[in-house]
Structures are given as structure tokens and as C-alpha cells.
Design a protein around this motif. Sequence first.
Motif, PDB file in Angstrom:
ATOM      1  N   GLY A  36      13.566 -61.497  77.135  1.00 46.66           N
ATOM      2  CA  GLY A  36      12.726 -61.319  78.324  1.00 46.66           C
ATOM      3  C   GLY A  36      11.249 -61.587  78.107  1.00 46.66           C
ATOM      4  N   GLU A  37      10.929 -62.630  77.319  1.00 43.25           N
ATOM      5  CA  GLU A  37       9.530 -62.970  77.048  1.00 43.25           C
ATOM      6  C   GLU A  37       9.274 -64.450  77.311  1.00 43.25           C
ATOM      7  OE1 GLU A  37       9.050 -61.794  72.993  1.00 43.25           O
ATOM      8  OE2 GLU A  37       9.044 -59.656  73.449  1.00 43.25           O
ATOM      9  N   PRO A  38       9.438 -64.907  78.557  1.00 42.28           N
ATOM     10  CA  PRO A  38       9.228 -66.331  78.840  1.00 42.28           C
ATOM     11  C   PRO A  38       7.766 -66.738  78.658  1.00 42.28           C
ATOM     12  CG  PRO A  38       9.487 -65.096  80.881  1.00 42.28           C
ATOM     13  CD  PRO A  38       9.807 -64.149  79.759  1.00 42.28           C
ATOM     14  N   ARG A  39       7.559 -67.943  78.174  1.00 42.58           N
ATOM     15  CA  ARG A  39       6.202 -68.438  77.923  1.00 42.58           C
ATOM     16  C   ARG A  39       5.366 -68.475  79.196  1.00 42.58           C
ATOM     17  NH1 ARG A  39       4.507 -74.604  76.184  1.00 42.58           N
ATOM     18  NH2 ARG A  39       2.318 -74.152  75.658  1.00 42.58           N
ATOM     19  N   ASN A  40       5.995 -68.822  80.323  1.00 44.28           N
ATOM     20  CA  ASN A  40       5.230 -68.998  81.559  1.00 44.28           C
ATOM     21  C   ASN A  40       5.130 -67.722  82.390  1.00 44.28           C
ATOM     22  OD1 ASN A  40       7.845 -68.856  82.485  1.00 44.28           O
ATOM     23  ND2 ASN A  40       7.825 -70.813  83.588  1.00 44.28           N
ATOM     24  N   ALA A  41       5.399 -66.576  81.791  1.00 45.87           N
ATOM     25  CA  ALA A  41       5.322 -65.311  82.524  1.00 45.87           C
ATOM     26  C   ALA A  41       3.957 -65.070  83.178  1.00 45.87           C
ATOM     27  CB  ALA A  41       5.682 -64.147  81.613  1.00 45.87           C
ATOM     28  N   PRO A  42       2.816 -65.462  82.564  1.00 46.32           N
ATOM     29  CA  PRO A  42       1.530 -65.200  83.218  1.00 46.32           C
ATOM     30  C   PRO A  42       1.296 -66.021  84.490  1.00 46.32           C
ATOM     31  CG  PRO A  42       1.233 -65.535  80.855  1.00 46.32           C
ATOM     32  CD  PRO A  42       2.633 -65.957  81.194  1.00 46.32           C
ATOM     33  N   ALA A  43       2.061 -67.092  84.690  1.00 47.17           N
ATOM     34  CA  ALA A  43       1.831 -67.980  85.831  1.00 47.17           C
ATOM     35  C   ALA A  43       2.497 -67.443  87.094  1.00 47.17           C
ATOM     36  CB  ALA A  43       2.361 -69.373  85.529  1.00 47.17           C
ATOM     37  N   ALA A  44       1.803 -67.592  88.214  1.00 50.89           N
ATOM     38  CA  ALA A  44       2.350 -67.138  89.496  1.00 50.89           C
ATOM     39  C   ALA A  44       3.326 -68.143  90.080  1.00 50.89           C
ATOM     40  CB  ALA A  44       1.216 -66.889  90.488  1.00 50.89           C
ATOM     41  N   HIS A  45       3.273 -69.370  89.613  1.00 53.14           N
ATOM     42  CA  HIS A  45       4.139 -70.416  90.147  1.00 53.14           C
ATOM     43  C   HIS A  45       4.331 -71.476  89.085  1.00 53.14           C
ATOM     44  CE1 HIS A  45       0.405 -72.691  90.533  1.00 53.14           C
ATOM     45  NE2 HIS A  45      -0.106 -71.640  91.138  1.00 53.14           N
ATOM     46  N   MET A  46       5.373 -72.286  89.248  1.00 51.22           N
ATOM     47  CA  MET A  46       5.600 -73.431  88.370  1.00 51.22           C
ATOM     48  C   MET A  46       5.613 -74.681  89.229  1.00 51.22           C
ATOM     49  SD  MET A  46       9.651 -72.957  87.547  1.00 51.22           S
ATOM     50  CE  MET A  46      10.802 -73.947  88.531  1.00 51.22           C
ATOM     51  N   GLN A  47       5.191 -75.789  88.658  1.00 48.66           N
ATOM     52  CA  GLN A  47       5.038 -77.016  89.447  1.00 48.66           C
ATOM     53  C   GLN A  47       5.745 -78.193  88.774  1.00 48.66           C
ATOM     54  OE1 GLN A  47       2.614 -74.623  91.826  1.00 48.66           O
ATOM     55  NE2 GLN A  47       3.596 -76.555  92.264  1.00 48.66           N
TER      56      GLN A  47
END
Length: 309
Positions: A36-47
Motif C-alpha cells: 500500500g505504498e504507491p509512488r504516485n500517492a501524493p498526486a491528486a490525479h494521473m494523466q
Amino acid sequence: MTEKYAVVVIGGGAAGLSAALVLGRARHSTLVVDAGEPRNAPAAHMQGYLTRDGMPPAEFLALGREEIARYGVELARDRVVEVTRGEDFTVVLAGGRTVRARRLVVATGLKDELPAVAGVAERFGRDVLHCPFCHGWEVRDQPFGVLASSPASVHQALMVSQWSKDVRFFLHTVAEEELSDEDLRRLAAAGVEVVPGEVTGLVVEDDRLTGVRLADGAEHARSVLFLAPRAVPQTGLLERLGAELHDTPFGAYPVVDATGLTTVPGVWAAGNAIGFAEQVVHAASGGYRAASAIVGDLLMTDLDAAAQV
């Protein structure tokens, strides 16, 4: 008795879930172990992921977990602490569970180590960013800053000028003499202003970045700051299995073939476990490739065994 699976997938991000989906649909017993430690966790969205552009990363992963469950794939919210190789692989989880697997997919990703500048960690993924392809459109035409970590940061300053014509390149701990003549010519051609001096902190007002503060007290009005985190590959398990690594400017990653097969027979790797620049769409594709190769590998292994009986 120790539970046995056809495949254990270590890591439940885009790469791991994609591999698990293909394996489940191919009727292989599969366990995904996710810390449960994804790299993109701080991002509100992915593009940049076709049909999923702008989706929150947490929502994307939640949908993926729902999809793999339809095919009987098991998900363990746990961490793998040890893997040993014998006739099969023995996988030990932090919670005390031990399982066996015929094949492994390692999708443990990497961690971003941020510069030690006050305020950077708190705003990372919001208005402190690292990838213009991920966030450039959303912050286009705003005043950008780029925080140098080495002379190679010139590349990032040049790249982000595609999204804004107001870019200041803060040299921070890099001396101007370290930049080549070619670097300076390109920065000038792109309209990027080079600012010497160490950055000591950020200026934040009403929970928004408004500036960058230098050691001499000068403040530069900026609403976005790009930087290059130090990539820390999570290769411990692969190294203990004896996988060969190769050095890159962004850390050491496993040597893999076109399907993600490492130099350890039976072990595939995918996503940021094989490289710094694997975006979500690349990771999902890599997981798919690894899983399809494993399906074929297991089939041929079993057919060859049956033919010898």
C-alpha cells in the motif's frame, strides 16, 4: 501446509494489478501482495492514460483491485520480507504467512527522495512537481521555477518551457560554471532565466505556493516548482535472489528482456521496478507483457513435463 500459487505478484500498483488481471483471466492461481505504498500517492490525479486521464490514482487502484477479484485473484495487504528460490519460490510475508509460487512478478517500484528544502515534501504532488507530462497541462502558463540538483537539471528546465514561457532555473547547490556553453545557449534560447544562489525555502500563502526564497533573503514569485527527486529503486528482493542489475543515472535496476524476465529464471519485473520513467500506462503495459510471458512459460513447462511421462 504452505499455500501454493502459480504466481505471486509482489506489489499492487498498476504493473502488479495488470499482471494479476492477465494471470487471473488465464486461470492461474495468483496472489498479489501489496504494502500500500504507491509512488504516485501524493498526486491528486494521473494523466496521459487513455480513457483514464485525470483519474485519482487511488480510484484507479481501487477499480483494479475490483477487477482482479472477479477472476479469483487473492489480494494480501501485507509486505514481502523474504524470498528464497528452490524447486519453487518461498515467499515470507511480514504478517507471518509463508506461501510458495512457481513464478514471481516483482513490481515493487521505487521511492522518490526529495531535496532537503523546507516546504518541499509538504507540497510535493500539488504545486511542487517533477513530471511535466504528468502535470504540465494543469499548470500551463503559470510562473515556473525549476530547482537544480545537478547540471543534468538543465534538461528539466528546458522541457518545462514547453508549458510555460516564464521559467526560472534556480541553481541551488549547482555552480554556474558547471553548466556547459551548450546548456547556457539552450536556456537562453528557451527564455529560461538562470538564478544563482541556494534555495532555502518556499513561500506559501493560503495553502498555495507563491514564491521561492533564497539564502540571501531574496524571494522570487513562482506558483509552481519543478524538481528532480532522487530515485531509490526497491530492488532488495531481486538482489537477494541474485538478479543482475545495471547502473543508470537514476539508480540501479534489474537487467530484463522485452517481457520483463530478469536474469533469475522464473522471476519477472515490471513498472518502476525496472526504470525511473515508467508512467502508469507503461507500468500497466509492462505487467501485461510479463503475465502473458508467464502464461506461455508455465504452459510449455507443463506440456514438456507431461510429454516425458
